[in-house]
Write an enzyme that holds these catalytic residues in place. Sequence first.
Site, PDB file in Angstrom:
ATOM      1  CG  MET A 130       9.007  23.540  -0.084  1.00 21.52           C
ATOM      2  SD  MET A 130       7.982  24.557  -1.156  1.00 21.52           S
ATOM      3  CE  MET A 130       6.751  25.165  -0.034  1.00 21.52           C
ATOM      4  CE  LYS A 156      -0.359  -0.432   5.032  1.00 23.47           C
ATOM      5  NZ  LYS A 156      -1.221  -0.952   6.127  1.00 23.47           N
ATOM      6  CE1 TYR A 158      11.909  31.482   5.203  1.00 23.59           C
ATOM      7  CE2 TYR A 158      12.183  29.120   4.845  1.00 23.59           C
ATOM      8  CZ  TYR A 158      11.975  30.399   4.343  1.00 23.59           C
ATOM      9  OH  TYR A 158      11.834  30.576   3.001  1.00 23.59           O
ATOM     10  NE  ARG A 161      -7.238   0.391  11.492  1.00 25.15           N
ATOM     11  CZ  ARG A 161      -5.987   0.269  11.087  1.00 25.15           C
ATOM     12  NH1 ARG A 161      -5.112   1.228  11.337  1.00 25.15           N
ATOM     13  NH2 ARG A 161      -5.570  -0.804  10.444  1.00 25.15           N
TER      14      ARG A 161
HETATM   15  C1  LIG Z   1      -0.410  -2.050   6.686  1.00 22.52           C
HETATM   16  C2  LIG Z   1      -0.957  -3.364   7.061  1.00 22.52           C
HETATM   17  C3  LIG Z   1      -0.116  -4.464   7.310  1.00 22.52           C
HETATM   18  C4  LIG Z   1       1.394  -4.360   7.343  1.00 22.52           C
HETATM   19  O1  LIG Z   1       1.800  -3.810   8.567  1.00 22.52           O
HETATM   20  P1  LIG Z   1       3.362  -3.644   8.930  1.00 22.52           P
HETATM   21  O2  LIG Z   1       3.365  -3.176  10.324  1.00 22.52           O
HETATM   22  O3  LIG Z   1       3.879  -2.609   7.995  1.00 22.52           O
HETATM   23  O4  LIG Z   1       3.981  -4.964   8.720  1.00 22.52           O
HETATM   24  C5  LIG Z   1      -0.690  -5.697   7.547  1.00 22.52           C
HETATM   25  N1  LIG Z   1      -2.035  -5.842   7.574  1.00 22.52           N
HETATM   26  C6  LIG Z   1      -2.880  -4.799   7.359  1.00 22.52           C
HETATM   27  C7  LIG Z   1      -4.345  -5.018   7.414  1.00 22.52           C
HETATM   28  C8  LIG Z   1      -2.373  -3.531   7.107  1.00 22.52           C
HETATM   29  O5  LIG Z   1      -3.214  -2.520   6.904  1.00 22.52           O
END
Ligand SMILES: *Cc1c(COP(=O)(O)O)cnc(C)c1O
Length: 358
Positions: free
Chosen positions: A302, A35, A254, A132
Amino acid sequence: MPRPITATIDSAALRHNLGVVRRHAPQSRVLAVVKANAYGHGIMRVARALADAGVEGFALLELDAAIALRVAGFTQRIVLLEGFFDAAELPLLATHRIDTVIHSAEQIAMLQHAPEGAKFNLLIKLNTGMNRLGLREAEFAGALKALRANPAAGELTLMTHFANSDDARGVAWQTAAFEQITQGATLPRTLANSAAILRYPETHADWVRPGIMLYGATPFADVSAAQLDLRPVMTLTSRIIAVQQLKPGDTVGYGGLYTAQRDTRIGVVACGYADGYPRHAPNGTPVRVGDVMTTTVGRVSMDMLCVDITALRDAQVGASVTLWGAGNPVDDVAAAAGTVGYELLCALAQRVPAVERG
Ligand SMILES: *Cc1c(COP(=O)(O)O)cnc(C)c1O
């Protein structure tokens, strides 16, 4: 000569880290979590490297990226971790053979509108305490019955996700809830993220879901990536583009957040928050200049940040700087900036050119 910032992606390190997953979970198939553009590493190049190393599947949330993987010719399992958001997406999932998480009664209802003849492999996500996504205990039996009666439902897998696999609370309370909810259901299972892969072999089951460990960062606050035999995949480098000589009392950048106490040499580095470097990194965040560790000074802007090169007599304009990666763990930079390696890697900006190595 382009602006000197580069993210080098080490595909040999990626394959090595997949080997670490295999060593910990030899009986499980691997759903590599890609992802967020493979945690900022570039999904296509990561998928290619992992496919070459025999990975069995990919997990992500973005439908366009999932389709792009299929169109690019990847034949592995592809799973949408949040599933679909609207029944209108179902024809695309069917066409591209994309598997989906089912985490809500609403999604089960949408499946009634699946295209005629389509079949979806489903991962039924249970809420075991993360609160969640996921079906609650009271919903599970009814959901399983409804799905088994739905001709659109193909293979079913049971899934949950851990809230504390990286800390002292651990996973036993959630695995107990998972067992309780799913007792009697003889279906394949997937539970483990990176921290659980590394710490809780009893969670490995049929499919593991490593994310951060594949990219060579640690999921733990108290154990380094090196201690886990993980190798950094992304190394973010740039160069010093200007040098300033400060007198005591001079300030940098800055807001003048850094004041020189003595004669100080400052290197100005072509990397800023528009490249993904955290703006909230304070004075003292670790940076490598050539082969020597030093620290940032002043506020990250930036397009630039400043580093103390007083002790580095040879450091001049053009000197190589490692913001994070090989020789300067992303986890150390993240800790100094009050965040985690995940956030820094994912935030790498589009404008930073990436090159593959290994
Ligand atoms: C992002 C995610 C993972 C991977 O988690 P890591 O801590 O990066 O290994 C596994 N399962 C789900 C559902 C996730 O959203």
